[in-house]
Design an enzyme around this catalytic site. Structure first.
Site, PDB file in Angstrom:
ATOM      1  N   ASP A  34      -0.415   1.614   2.767  1.00  0.00           N
ATOM      2  CA  ASP A  34      -0.303   0.651   1.651  1.00  0.00           C
ATOM      3  C   ASP A  34      -0.651   1.522   0.730  1.00  0.00           C
ATOM      4  O   ASP A  34      -1.121   2.841   0.267  1.00  0.00           O
ATOM      5  CB  ASP A  34      -1.568  -0.282   1.856  1.00  0.00           C
ATOM      6  N   ASN A 121      10.144 -10.193   2.843  1.00  0.00           N
ATOM      7  CA  ASN A 121      11.333 -11.127   2.393  1.00  0.00           C
ATOM      8  C   ASN A 121      11.897 -10.801   0.947  1.00  0.00           C
ATOM      9  O   ASN A 121      11.116 -10.359   0.250  1.00  0.00           O
ATOM     10  CB  ASN A 121      10.501 -12.629   2.209  1.00  0.00           C
ATOM     11  N   HIS A 176      16.851 -16.342   7.476  1.00  0.00           N
ATOM     12  CA  HIS A 176      15.329 -16.703   7.364  1.00  0.00           C
ATOM     13  C   HIS A 176      15.121 -17.631   5.861  1.00  0.00           C
ATOM     14  O   HIS A 176      14.635 -17.195   5.033  1.00  0.00           O
ATOM     15  CB  HIS A 176      14.511 -15.804   7.213  1.00  0.00           C
TER      16      HIS A 176
HETATM   17  N1  LIG Z   1       9.892 -12.479   7.817  1.00  0.00           N
HETATM   18  C1  LIG Z   1       8.972 -13.546   7.957  1.00  0.00           C
HETATM   19  O1  LIG Z   1       9.160 -14.245   8.687  1.00  0.00           O
HETATM   20  C2  LIG Z   1       7.901 -13.320   7.116  1.00  0.00           C
HETATM   21  C3  LIG Z   1       6.729 -14.245   7.361  1.00  0.00           C
HETATM   22  C4  LIG Z   1       5.607 -13.953   6.574  1.00  0.00           C
HETATM   23  C5  LIG Z   1       5.622 -13.158   5.518  1.00  0.00           C
HETATM   24  N2  LIG Z   1       6.628 -12.632   5.445  1.00  0.00           N
HETATM   25  C6  LIG Z   1       6.766 -11.468   4.083  1.00  0.00           C
HETATM   26  O2  LIG Z   1       6.107 -10.315   4.416  1.00  0.00           O
HETATM   27  C7  LIG Z   1       5.607  -9.741   3.338  1.00  0.00           C
HETATM   28  C8  LIG Z   1       4.145  -9.693   3.242  1.00  0.00           C
HETATM   29  O3  LIG Z   1       3.312 -10.589   3.405  1.00  0.00           O
HETATM   30  P1  LIG Z   1       1.842 -10.779   3.286  1.00  0.00           P
HETATM   31  O4  LIG Z   1       1.393 -12.176   3.354  1.00  0.00           O
HETATM   32  O5  LIG Z   1       1.204  -9.766   4.111  1.00  0.00           O
HETATM   33  O6  LIG Z   1       1.620 -10.204   1.834  1.00  0.00           O
HETATM   34  P2  LIG Z   1       0.147  -9.442   1.252  1.00  0.00           P
HETATM   35  O7  LIG Z   1       0.297  -9.528  -0.407  1.00  0.00           O
HETATM   36  O8  LIG Z   1      -1.167  -9.955   1.955  1.00  0.00           O
HETATM   37  O9  LIG Z   1       0.158  -7.907   1.553  1.00  0.00           O
HETATM   38  C9  LIG Z   1       1.536  -7.112   1.039  1.00  0.00           C
HETATM   39  C10 LIG Z   1       1.150  -5.776   1.056  1.00  0.00           C
HETATM   40  O10 LIG Z   1       2.048  -4.887   0.622  1.00  0.00           O
HETATM   41  C11 LIG Z   1       1.442  -3.762   0.120  1.00  0.00           C
HETATM   42  N3  LIG Z   1       2.292  -2.920  -0.798  1.00  0.00           N
HETATM   43  C12 LIG Z   1       3.290  -3.323  -1.832  1.00  0.00           C
HETATM   44  N4  LIG Z   1       4.057  -2.226  -2.391  1.00  0.00           N
HETATM   45  C13 LIG Z   1       3.776  -1.497  -1.276  1.00  0.00           C
HETATM   46  C14 LIG Z   1       4.415  -0.094  -0.967  1.00  0.00           C
HETATM   47  N5  LIG Z   1       5.505   0.608  -2.040  1.00  0.00           N
HETATM   48  N6  LIG Z   1       4.185   0.610   0.018  1.00  0.00           N
HETATM   49  C15 LIG Z   1       2.984   0.316   0.785  1.00  0.00           C
HETATM   50  N7  LIG Z   1       2.438  -1.086   0.699  1.00  0.00           N
HETATM   51  C16 LIG Z   1       2.795  -1.615  -0.228  1.00  0.00           C
HETATM   52  C17 LIG Z   1       0.310  -4.629  -1.125  1.00  0.00           C
HETATM   53  O11 LIG Z   1      -0.405  -3.704  -1.545  1.00  0.00           O
HETATM   54  C18 LIG Z   1      -0.108  -5.537  -0.021  1.00  0.00           C
HETATM   55  O12 LIG Z   1      -1.345  -5.046   0.506  1.00  0.00           O
HETATM   56  C19 LIG Z   1       5.980 -10.834   2.032  1.00  0.00           C
HETATM   57  O13 LIG Z   1       7.076 -10.096   1.493  1.00  0.00           O
HETATM   58  C20 LIG Z   1       6.066 -11.957   2.706  1.00  0.00           C
HETATM   59  O14 LIG Z   1       7.082 -12.836   2.117  1.00  0.00           O
HETATM   60  C21 LIG Z   1       7.777 -12.556   6.050  1.00  0.00           C
END
Ligand SMILES: NC(=O)c1ccc[n+]([C@@H]2O[C@H](COP(=O)([O-])OP(=O)(O)OC[C@H]3O[C@@H](n4cnc5c(N)ncnc54)[C@H](O)[C@@H]3O)[C@@H](O)[C@H]2O)c1
Length: 309
Positions: A34, A121, A176
């Site tokens: 992260d 997403n 999605h």
């Molecule tokens: N495909 C699906 O079905 C699905 C389901 C749930 C969530 N999501 C997506 O997953 C993603 C994460 O969701 P979440 O709830 O864990 O969010 P979150 O905010 O809890 O976590 C995201 C993390 O990414 C980190 N981050 C940002 N830029 C970064 C980089 N360049 N390198 C490494 N880490 C980085 C942030 O510091 C944070 O800790 C979102 O885009 C969400 O929409 C997709």
């Protein structure tokens, strides 16, 4: 068990994914990356300290760089921002495209043979960004969406029927988003077509709730989006790859003529094994389902065209 699985993004989805991977011992080493200093290190150490209680030997570590991720077998990308109430997945496009580009560039350098499971997403477009930036073949860039959407659909059906979730087989295809396509014609309860057990009005309501499933959780949480079911879905895909189970799961795959479409990621039935995406299964669709899948493809192509690479 493979040697190493990296999870990029140590937020809600990423950290829960790492924990599930470790508890299932799907890799000798699980590395969380992260950008926030201390968070992946702290969460990784905390998870590793649960090993003597949960009895797993997978070593979990957290880091802010990619050196520790070198030669990962699988990289699960969850980095990016998540939805807040009132936001659509497409509202995340520009921010997350920049993040995914940066991450994919690092993955290409540090783990050139990895299989990427995209989670960030808007899912179908982020899978496209990762494939373009890495130049990996479609066998090694797979999007997680259908397993989650199908799990939601199956859980609602199990609840309505008061029947075990194990006995509900189903498939949700398409992008999605709100245009996803739950296939009622392929939904069965231990082989019995679901339309024999639930009337049309009830089924339509469950399909609508499935399409809105992500937003329903966002409305409850207010500050973020779902992560327990999403992480379980990503780990099920990893498990099929690591154990070469060759499970047939709905995943976002780069279509090259399948379902009469090409050059986009869309949710279709995929066989996942040690080589990654090993086969896309083409099933017969009714005229309505075909039209719904095409509408869903159009909804994916629009943000795809807007993204700059
Ligand atoms: N495909 C699906 O079905 C699905 C389901 C749930 C969530 N999501 C997506 O997953 C993603 C994460 O969701 P979440 O709830 O864990 O969010 P979150 O905010 O809890 O976590 C995201 C993390 O990414 C980190 N981050 C940002 N830029 C970064 C980089 N360049 N390198 C490494 N880490 C980085 C942030 O510091 C944070 O800790 C979102 O885009 C969400 O929409 C997709």
């Amino acid at each position: 068990m493979v040697n190493k699985i990296t999870v990029v993004g140590a937020g809600n989805v990423g950290a829960t994914t790492a924990q599930r991977l470790a508890e299932k011992e799907l890799a000798r080493q699980v590395v969380m990356v992260d950008v926030v200093e201390g968070v992946p290190q702290g969460k990784g150490l905390d998870q590793w300290e649960s090993a003597p209680i949960e009895l797993f030997d997978a070593r979990v570590i957290g880091t802010n760089g990619y050196a520790e991720t070198a030669d990962s077998d699988i990289v699960v990308i969850t980095a990016g921002i998540a939805r807040k109430p009132g936001m659509s997945r497409d509202d995340l496009l520009n921010t997350n495209a920049g993040i995914v580009k940066a991450v994919a560039t690092e993955v290409k350098k540090s783990s050139p043979r990895a299989i990427i499971i995209m989670v960030s997403n808007p899912l179908d477009v982020m899978a496209y960004v990762a494939m373009k930036v890495t130049g990996f073949p479609r066998e090694r860039v797979i999007g997680m969406a259908g397993v989650l959407d199908t799990a939601r659909y199956r859980s609602f059906l199990a609840e309505a029927l008061d029947i075990s979730v194990r006995d509900i087989q189903a498939m949700v295809l398409g992008g999605h988003g709100d245009t996803m396509v739950p296939l009622i014609s392929y939904t069965t309860v231990s082989g019995i077509p679901v339309s024999q057990l639930l009337d049309k009005a009830k089924l339509d309501a469950i399909v609508a709730r499935t399409r809105d499933g992500g937003a329903e959780i966002v409305r409850h949480l207010k500050t973020g989006s779902a992560y327990y079911a999403p992480s379980a879905a990503a780990v099920q895909m990893c498990e099929s790859i690591v154990l070469d189970q060759k499970r047939v799961l709905p995943c976002a795959a780069w279509l090259q003529g399948e379902y009469g479409m090409r050059d986009l990621f869309l949710g279709v039935p995929c066989k996942l094994g040690r080589k990654g995406l090993e086969r896309i299964l083409e099933v017969q669709l009714t005229a309505d389902e075909k039209a719904a899948l095409e509408k869903s493809a159009a909804a994916v192509r629009e943000p795809m065209a807007a993204v700059t690479l």
